[in-house]
Motif scaffolding. Structure first.
Motif, PDB file in Angstrom:
ATOM      1  N   ARG A  14       0.839  -1.206   0.000  1.00 49.56           N
ATOM      2  CA  ARG A  14       0.000   0.000   0.000  1.00 49.56           C
ATOM      3  C   ARG A  14       0.873   1.254   0.000  1.00 49.56           C
ATOM      4  NH1 ARG A  14      -2.509  -0.560   6.022  1.00 49.56           N
ATOM      5  NH2 ARG A  14      -0.557  -0.843   7.139  1.00 49.56           N
ATOM      6  N   TRP A  17      -3.285   5.105   3.670  1.00 51.57           N
ATOM      7  CA  TRP A  17      -4.323   4.503   4.512  1.00 51.57           C
ATOM      8  C   TRP A  17      -5.689   4.717   3.892  1.00 51.57           C
ATOM      9  CZ3 TRP A  17      -2.999   1.876   8.899  1.00 51.57           C
ATOM     10  CH2 TRP A  17      -1.746   2.137   9.475  1.00 51.57           C
ATOM     11  N   ASN A  18      -6.610   3.825   4.184  1.00 55.84           N
ATOM     12  CA  ASN A  18      -7.996   3.994   3.725  1.00 55.84           C
ATOM     13  C   ASN A  18      -8.549   5.343   4.147  1.00 55.84           C
ATOM     14  OD1 ASN A  18      -8.026   1.441   2.706  1.00 55.84           O
ATOM     15  ND2 ASN A  18      -9.186   0.545   4.394  1.00 55.84           N
ATOM     16  N   SER A  32      -4.493  -1.686   1.235  1.00 52.00           N
ATOM     17  CA  SER A  32      -4.637  -3.068   1.713  1.00 52.00           C
ATOM     18  C   SER A  32      -5.609  -3.086   2.882  1.00 52.00           C
ATOM     19  CB  SER A  32      -3.290  -3.625   2.178  1.00 52.00           C
ATOM     20  OG  SER A  32      -2.531  -4.025   1.067  1.00 52.00           O
ATOM     21  N   GLY A  33      -6.241  -4.219   3.076  1.00 51.22           N
ATOM     22  CA  GLY A  33      -7.139  -4.308   4.229  1.00 51.22           C
ATOM     23  C   GLY A  33      -8.052  -5.509   4.135  1.00 51.22           C
ATOM     24  N   TRP A  34      -9.101  -5.473   4.947  1.00 56.94           N
ATOM     25  CA  TRP A  34     -10.054  -6.581   5.030  1.00 56.94           C
ATOM     26  C   TRP A  34     -11.363  -6.218   4.315  1.00 56.94           C
ATOM     27  CZ3 TRP A  34      -6.456  -5.420   8.553  1.00 56.94           C
ATOM     28  CH2 TRP A  34      -5.734  -6.480   9.128  1.00 56.94           C
ATOM     29  N   ARG A  50     -11.596  -2.291   4.878  1.00 51.61           N
ATOM     30  CA  ARG A  50     -11.304  -1.798   6.227  1.00 51.61           C
ATOM     31  C   ARG A  50      -9.821  -1.960   6.544  1.00 51.61           C
ATOM     32  NH1 ARG A  50     -13.665  -5.731   9.027  1.00 51.61           N
ATOM     33  NH2 ARG A  50     -11.671  -6.571   9.674  1.00 51.61           N
ATOM     34  N   ASP A  51      -9.189  -0.913   7.021  1.00 54.40           N
ATOM     35  CA  ASP A  51      -7.880  -1.088   7.670  1.00 54.40           C
ATOM     36  C   ASP A  51      -7.961  -0.355   9.000  1.00 54.40           C
ATOM     37  OD1 ASP A  51      -7.423   1.612   7.260  1.00 54.40           O
ATOM     38  OD2 ASP A  51      -5.884   1.332   5.716  1.00 54.40           O
ATOM     39  N   ARG A  52      -6.825  -0.228   9.694  1.00 60.63           N
ATOM     40  CA  ARG A  52      -6.868   0.348  11.032  1.00 60.63           C
ATOM     41  C   ARG A  52      -7.409   1.772  11.028  1.00 60.63           C
ATOM     42  NH1 ARG A  52      -1.622   0.910  14.919  1.00 60.63           N
ATOM     43  NH2 ARG A  52      -2.008   3.137  14.841  1.00 60.63           N
ATOM     44  N   VAL A  80      -8.441 -10.825   2.994  1.00 63.74           N
ATOM     45  CA  VAL A  80      -7.455  -9.743   3.029  1.00 63.74           C
ATOM     46  C   VAL A  80      -7.022  -9.482   1.586  1.00 63.74           C
ATOM     47  CG1 VAL A  80      -5.247  -8.982   3.967  1.00 63.74           C
ATOM     48  CG2 VAL A  80      -6.687 -10.529   5.288  1.00 63.74           C
ATOM     49  N   SER A  82      -5.277  -6.577  -1.472  1.00 63.88           N
ATOM     50  CA  SER A  82      -4.548  -5.364  -1.794  1.00 63.88           C
ATOM     51  C   SER A  82      -5.096  -4.903  -3.149  1.00 63.88           C
ATOM     52  CB  SER A  82      -3.061  -5.709  -1.877  1.00 63.88           C
ATOM     53  OG  SER A  82      -2.335  -4.572  -2.204  1.00 63.88           O
ATOM     54  N   ARG A 145     -11.379  -7.050  15.967  1.00 62.77           N
ATOM     55  CA  ARG A 145     -11.488  -6.309  14.703  1.00 62.77           C
ATOM     56  C   ARG A 145     -12.649  -5.330  14.725  1.00 62.77           C
ATOM     57  NH1 ARG A 145     -10.878 -11.048  10.097  1.00 62.77           N
ATOM     58  NH2 ARG A 145      -8.706 -11.559  10.550  1.00 62.77           N
TER      59      ARG A 145
END
Ligand code: ASP
Length: 599
Positions: A14, A17-18, A32-34, A50-52, A80, A82, A145
């Motif tokens: 990545r 961030w989202n 990257s994320g879920w 979703r990411d952090r 998961v 990307s 999560r």
């Protein structure tokens, strides 16, 4: 809450961030994320990624090149991935105002699956609160999560890092103390760990770092703190954890005033960082007053409904249930809960509440004219009734609850009813805010009926206020203090004994013989003979602190991997049986043989 998007070095997974894609409007990003949520809309596929830092919407178009669409069809919740794609403004009617990134979406032109996921046992998105705790804890990594858990754990980090920052700024040194050690008495049972190298010997896990922090003062560090793991093997009580975390603090060359002042600044600073303003100094209340007025050593001072003593009004009464208790040295006390209308069943329910709190019974009464509307009204004289109304400040229609028993028991019963009913009847004003109060002037000791001896109310290392008369331990007041936040004990501490002779006297008063004292605490007594400075400190429950700030009921909701109420961990299966070989290594034979080792 500010965006959780720390500096990020672009890499093969990545480049942002989202939560930050808005900064790259019109440009290509790699994320990257879920897969949080997936919707199929007539040819188009929408994925919430979703990411952090948060969630962003991905759009997969059928006309995209390569196999992007084919992969998009196979994506499921919690895969998961990307992706690369263009940050594009959404049409006005598709803007999602609930999402911080809701004005944009990513038009995906490449996707890679980094990991697949089984269907989770509960939804991460749109979590149903009825999912049982056992299931949540068994799959805690999934439970964590969820947004609520992510927020709580981040808040906890924010709290502990603010603690470190403040104390570092005040010159406190963070020093670690052992986990494998000897018993530190804080009133609970020890967790024991058998030693392999020294057969028949056991370590105890620390109930607190108390003795080590005192030794660090003898060593001349003067200001110590630690975010310390503590272990107490206690019987099941609501919302306790066998291992928990304390912010542990100790200072040299200080008296109580110095410790309280430093701690008021600490708490003010921590709360300020969390957006809560509080004034210093905090209020203070003596232990006896707290018990007398509120029936609790951690009174919630956001509301009144104080306990009034009725013993003198009723001394010599013809009503046996009260008169007998008073003659036997007991007390009659009551609370006026104000004008209230309750059914007979609700009133009977209050008696059950009182019984649960240890009462033999409970008297309810409503003021009516100059007297009472109550089953027992006919047993009391007009003079007694008017005295009771006056002492309780009762006006027409006010509900009074009265209990009679040994003084300490009446305090517990009425104090318990006061907090229960405050909750049930919503007596806490909404704008009550944060109430912080020090409870001071604790008795040094309390009498342990069962074992026929004195127990330390705090711990045996707490210094008395003024002189100490070993013949009359019950008279001694401790230089101890607890900080109470809205009726919850946030922390407690004391000035310590730094004179070995006085420490020996206190051990003796507790029924600890010289021999036992030297065996268990000889190292402390000896250290005190090598020039111990006056010192004192405090410890806060970090789990409770974080739970209060997060506004959650259970400390389990601010601990990443908590135990259940029965002390188990459904995730790892702890505690568990161990193999015969492990037992042999530590020289232990179980009364009940262990399971045979699996092949
Ligand atoms: N060691 C004490 C406790 O764990 C706190 C203190 O006295 O500083 O409660």
């Amino acid at each position: 809450m500010t965006l959780d998007a720390p500096a990020l070095s672009p890499n093969k997974y990545r480049d942002t961030w989202n939560g930050q894609v808005i900064d790259r409007l019109g440009k290509e990003v790699k994320l990257s994320g879920w897969v949080h949520r997936r919707r199929d809309h007539g040819g188009l596929i929408f994925i919430d990624l979703r990411d952090r830092s948060g969630i962003v919407q991905l759009v997969f178009h059928p006309e995209e090149s390569g196999n992007t669409m084919e992969i998009a069809h196979k994506l499921r919740s919690e895969f998961v991935v990307s992706v690369t794609g263009k940050v594009t403004k959404r049409d006005a009617e598709t803007v999602n105002a609930e999402l911080p990134t809701g004005e944009v979406e990513i038009h995906v032109d490449a996707v890679e699956v980094l990991a697949e996921s089984q269907t989770p046992p509960f939804a991460i998105e749109g979590f149903q609160s009825e999912v049982g705790e056992e299931v949540r804890l068994r799959h805690r990594y999934l439970d964590l999560r969820r947004e609520q858990m992510q927020t709580a754990i981040k808040l906890r980090h924010k709290l502990t890092s603010a603690m470190r920052r403040f104390l570092d700024g005040e010159g406190f040194l963070e020093i670690e103390t052992p986990i494998l050690t000897n018993s530190t008495p804080e009133g609970a049972r020890d967790f024991l760990v058998p030693s392999r190298l020294q057969r028949n010997s056991f370590y105890a896990l620390p109930q607190s770092p108390q003795l080590f922090k005192q030794l660090l003062m003898v060593s001349g560090f003067e200001r110590y703190f630690q975010i310390a793991r503590c272990f107490r093997d206690e019987d099941l009580r609501a919302d306790r954890q066998p291992d928990f975390t304390q912010l542990d603090i100790e200072m040299s060359f200080v008296d109580s005033e110095d410790v309280l002042a430093l701690n008021e600044r600490l708490i003010q600073n921590l709360l300020n960082e969390m957006g809560i303003e509080v004034q210093v100094p905090f209020s203070r209340m003596g232990y006896d007053e707290a018990i007398g007025r509120f029936g609790s050593d951690k009174p919630d001072l956001r509301y009144g409904f104080e306990i009034k003593d009725l013993t003198e009004v009723l001394r010599g009464t013809g009503f046996k249930a009260f008169g007998g208790v008073i003659e036997g040295g007991g007390a009659v006390r009551g609370i006026n809960f104000g004008r209230r209308e309750l059914s007979r069943a609700q009133l009977d329910g209050l008696i059950d509440d009182a019984k649960e709190l240890g009462a033999k019974g409970l008297v309810w009464a409503f003021r009516e004219g100059d007297g009472w509307r109550a089953p027992i009204a006919k047993f009391l004289s007009a003079e007694e009734l008017s005295g009771l109304n006056e002492t309780l400040g009762a006006e027409e229609g006010d509900l009074m609850l009265v209990a009679a028993d040994a003084p300490a028991k009446v305090a517990t019963i009425l104090g318990g009813l006061r907090t229960r009913l405050a909750d049930r009847w919503e007596l806490i004003p909404e704008d009550a805010g944060t109430n912080l109060c020090w409870i001071v002037d604790w008795p040094m000791f309390e009498w342990n009926e069962d074992e026929d001896r004195w127990d330390a109310l705090h711990h045996p290392f707490t210094a008395p206020k003024g002189g100490f008369d070993p013949e009359n331990p019950g008279e001694a007041t401790a230089q101890a203090y607890d900080l109470v936040w809205n009726g919850v004990e946030l922390g407690g501490g004391s000035i310590r004994i730094h004179d070995p002779k006085l420490q020996s006297q206190v051990f003796k008063a507790l029924g600890i013989t010289d021999e036992e004292a030297s065996e268990r605490f000889g190292f402390l007594l000896e250290a005190l003979t090598f020039g111990a400075p006056p010192h004192g400190g405090i410890a806060y429950g970090v789990d409770r602190f974080a739970a209060l700030l997060a506004g959650v009921d259970s400390i389990r909701d601010v601990i990443a991997f908590p135990k259940t109420a029965s002390g188990g961990d459904p995730l790892t299966g702890a505690p568990s049986e161990v193999s015969e070989i492990q037992l042999r290594d530590v020289g232990i034979q179980l009364r009940k043989p262990p399971k045979p080792a699996s092949a």
